[in-house]
Design an enzyme around this catalytic site. Structure first.
Site, PDB file in Angstrom:
ATOM      1  N   HIS A  50       0.829  -1.197   0.000  1.00 22.46           N
ATOM      2  CA  HIS A  50       0.000   0.000   0.000  1.00 22.46           C
ATOM      3  C   HIS A  50       0.873   1.260   0.000  1.00 22.46           C
ATOM      4  CE1 HIS A  50      -3.786  -2.228   1.630  1.00 22.46           C
ATOM      5  NE2 HIS A  50      -3.647  -2.326   0.318  1.00 22.46           N
ATOM      6  N   HIS A  83      -0.451  -8.734   1.076  1.00 23.01           N
ATOM      7  CA  HIS A  83      -1.532  -8.817   2.058  1.00 23.01           C
ATOM      8  C   HIS A  83      -2.231 -10.169   2.062  1.00 23.01           C
ATOM      9  CE1 HIS A  83      -1.098  -4.600   0.628  1.00 23.01           C
ATOM     10  NE2 HIS A  83      -0.908  -4.434   1.919  1.00 23.01           N
ATOM     11  N   HIS A 133     -10.225  -4.542   4.154  1.00 17.57           N
ATOM     12  CA  HIS A 133      -8.778  -4.620   3.951  1.00 17.57           C
ATOM     13  C   HIS A 133      -8.440  -5.975   3.336  1.00 17.57           C
ATOM     14  CE1 HIS A 133      -4.460  -4.778   4.810  1.00 17.57           C
ATOM     15  NE2 HIS A 133      -4.512  -3.468   5.011  1.00 17.57           N
ATOM     16  N   GLU A 135      -5.995  -7.942   3.630  1.00 17.73           N
ATOM     17  CA  GLU A 135      -5.515  -8.963   4.561  1.00 17.73           C
ATOM     18  C   GLU A 135      -6.674  -9.620   5.305  1.00 17.73           C
ATOM     19  OE1 GLU A 135      -2.912  -9.344   8.631  1.00 17.73           O
ATOM     20  OE2 GLU A 135      -2.399  -7.705   7.249  1.00 17.73           O
TER      21      GLU A 135
END
Length: 323
Positions: A50, A83, A133, A135
């Site tokens: 990111h 991620h 997100h 992840e």
């Protein structure tokens, strides 16, 4: 942490450690090496890390970033981001015959393994993290029927859990350490038999960068955090700076985003960066502040980091250095 040799009351501090962690370095080098070995284009599902500068640099070398695999042509090479991805994404790639390289951070992979192990034991899993997100999506995909997302301590009171089944918690690796502790304590108040993960899920780099900011922030009128808007760990550094005593804290992608009004009446500035930020961007901020009258930065290292991760198996024969 005094600045020596400066004939001014202005002070400039530089937090350490900061910037690239081992997982980010591995992911960036994975894309660079894939371009070198296989040639362009190399497709990457989601941003490899990111950070806007890193993504744009890799795009300039021939990487193509996509949101989903349906944007990847048949028989193409695709890299999974740091991620992580869910088993469903991996299956889709296999079913389509795509060539894949997995750049998932090994510390994220550890959380995936923990989720699968708890699910195999019919344990309810409370995953502390941020909705949407990458992840969190990847980890949830490992055990979707067992995982409930908890975003804040306030979410805990509304949980509907089966009292006859064990409960464990896991977390996204880039969270605020303090807020995660608060959330876990709240869960444990309601579920005293709460099962902990085998080891900390919040990664070493996230913790180290937050601790370094905690040490620096009380002395600062302003803390500048270098990192992109969509970087979770960068956002947490701004929060930690403010909670630890900095009078103000702002996030910037680069020196060009610093606003003159932030510097009005400010004498002491601290600078740090998120875990996916190249050091050149931090140096750009330091150079700008020096040009405006601040002395050279005084750096105090909280802890030395030496961890590194091996590249994915397809790329281990030769390694390039991340820029």
């Amino acid at each position: 942490m005094a600045v020596t040799g400066a004939c001014t009351n202005k002070k400039l501090y530089l937090a350490a450690p900061r910037g690239y962690c081992a997982g980010v370095d591995r992911a960036v080098v994975t894309v660079e090496k894939a371009l070198e070995v296989y040639g362009a284009p190399v497709y990457v599902r989601k941003q490899i890390v990111h950070n806007r500068h890193v993504v744009e640099t890799l795009e300039g070398r021939g990487a193509i970033f996509v949101d989903e695999l349906d944007e990847v042509p048949d028989d193409a090479l695709v890299v999974f981001s740091a991620h992580g991805v869910s088993p469903q994404v991996k299956k889709e790639a296999t079913d389509r015959g795509l060539r894949t390289i997995d750049a998932t951070c090994p510390l994220v992979t550890k959380v995936h393994h923990e989720a699968k192990r708890f699910a195999n034991q019919d344990t309810q899993i409370l995953l502390i993290g941020h909705a949407g997100h990458e992840e969190v999506e990847g980890t949830t995909g490992e055990a979707p029927e067992n995982i409930t997302l908890v975003q804040t301590p306030a979410d805990v009171d509304g949980l509907a859990l089966d009292r006859d089944r064990p409960v464990a918690w896991l977390s996204q690796t880039t969270l605020s350490v303090d807020e995660t502790v608060e959330t876990v304590d709240r869960i444990r108040d309601l579920h005293p038999q709460l099962i902990d993960p085998p080891s900390d899920d919040i990664c070493y780099a996230t913790q180290n960068r937050q601790h370094a900011v905690k040490q620096m922030a009380p002395q600062c009128d302003l803390v500048i955090v270098v990192g992109s808007k969509n970087s979770s760990n960068t956002g947490r550094l701004v929060e930690v700076a403010l909670e630890s005593g900095a009078k103000a804290s702002y996030r910037v992608d680069n020196a060009g985003e610093i606003e003159e009004t932030w510097l009005d009446g400010v004498s002491t500035i601290g600078v740090t960066s998120g875990a996916s930020v190249p050091e050149a961007l931090v140096q750009g901020v330091i150079d700008l502040l020096i040009s405006k009258g601040w002395p050279p930065a005084e750096e105090e290292t909280l802890i030395e980091e030496s961890l590194s991760f091996a590249l994915p198996p397809q790329l281990r024969k030769r390694r390039t250095t991340a820029k």
